[in-house]
Design an enzyme around this catalytic site. Sequence first.
Site, short mmCIF file in Angstrom:
data_model
loop_
_atom_site.label_atom_id
_atom_site.label_comp_id
_atom_site.label_asym_id
_atom_site.label_seq_id
_atom_site.Cartn_x
_atom_site.Cartn_y
_atom_site.Cartn_z
N ASP A 180 0.99 -1.19 0.27
CA ASP A 180 0.27 0.00 0.21
C ASP A 180 0.86 0.68 -0.20
OD1 ASP A 180 -1.64 2.19 0.55
OD2 ASP A 180 -2.56 1.36 2.40
N TYR A 236 -5.91 15.16 -9.02
CA TYR A 236 -5.29 14.77 -9.54
C TYR A 236 -4.28 15.33 -10.78
CZ TYR A 236 -3.85 11.02 -13.86
OH TYR A 236 -3.37 10.44 -13.95
N LYS A 281 -0.88 15.01 -9.77
CA LYS A 281 1.17 14.79 -11.49
C LYS A 281 1.76 16.32 -11.31
CE LYS A 281 -0.34 10.81 -11.79
NZ LYS A 281 0.54 10.08 -11.65
#
Length: 270
Positions: free
Chosen positions: A56, A177, A181
């Site tokens: 994980d 997101y 990134k």
Amino acid sequence: MAGRLHGRGAIVTGAGRGIGRAIVERLTAEGAQVAALDLNLDDARGSGGALAIRCDVSDSASVAAAVREARTAFGRLDIAVNNAGIGAAPGDGSEPFYAGMAERNAQIAAGTKPTAFADQLIHMEDAGWRGVMAVNLDGAFFLAREFVRVLAADEAGGTIVNISSTSAQSGEGSPHYCASKAAVIGLTRQLARELAPRGIRVNAVAPGPTDTPIMQSIPAEWITSMEAAVPLGRLARPAEIAAAVAYLASDDASFVTGSVLVANGGSCFF
């Protein structure tokens, strides 16, 4: 004939499917011993990696244990690929966002002034934000840290390849997101400067839309619009992204560090 990565030890996160699986297959074909790390052990085993490890990446202890296991198995580590990433998490406002986008598009198609909004930010809960950041950014930090600790103890050089996204530059995508990134690129550049004296190179690959299982969570009309926006006229294949990773991990890129290799079919220029 030995491959470019013959005898090297590599770790790949998110290795069970999509781009991660393609990376494992490519690095293995190049001669590396590869540890395939994934939250789903069965997926990791199916990736073709010599060593499947359940991990994980959002849990630093889990990452540390996986790195130690890979180091023990291979006797060395040379390559770390931070590929694990997700685009959505429970409570992140995805459902009202998609519903709003569909309604707005329908209004536009009908020739009426749109009154619906494709909002995600106002619907995003703390847990939804943190869920994506924990995997995409925290996971990259945790693996880089443990990998470099091993290299420092071994007094060895190596290379880290982080998977970012064209979304980091274009802003197309969800708030968490795109932010995660973009942060991966910032982390890449900082680590490249810090770790260069140790002989450790750090680079990133920024894929554009890629034909992976994560696309299954995106409405079909959105995928169609993404394909239309790519000058090469199609989604990337996972193997094409894996080829970029293999280059950066190899001695062919021995003087490349702090760079972002963009593989997006010309859809966005960095």
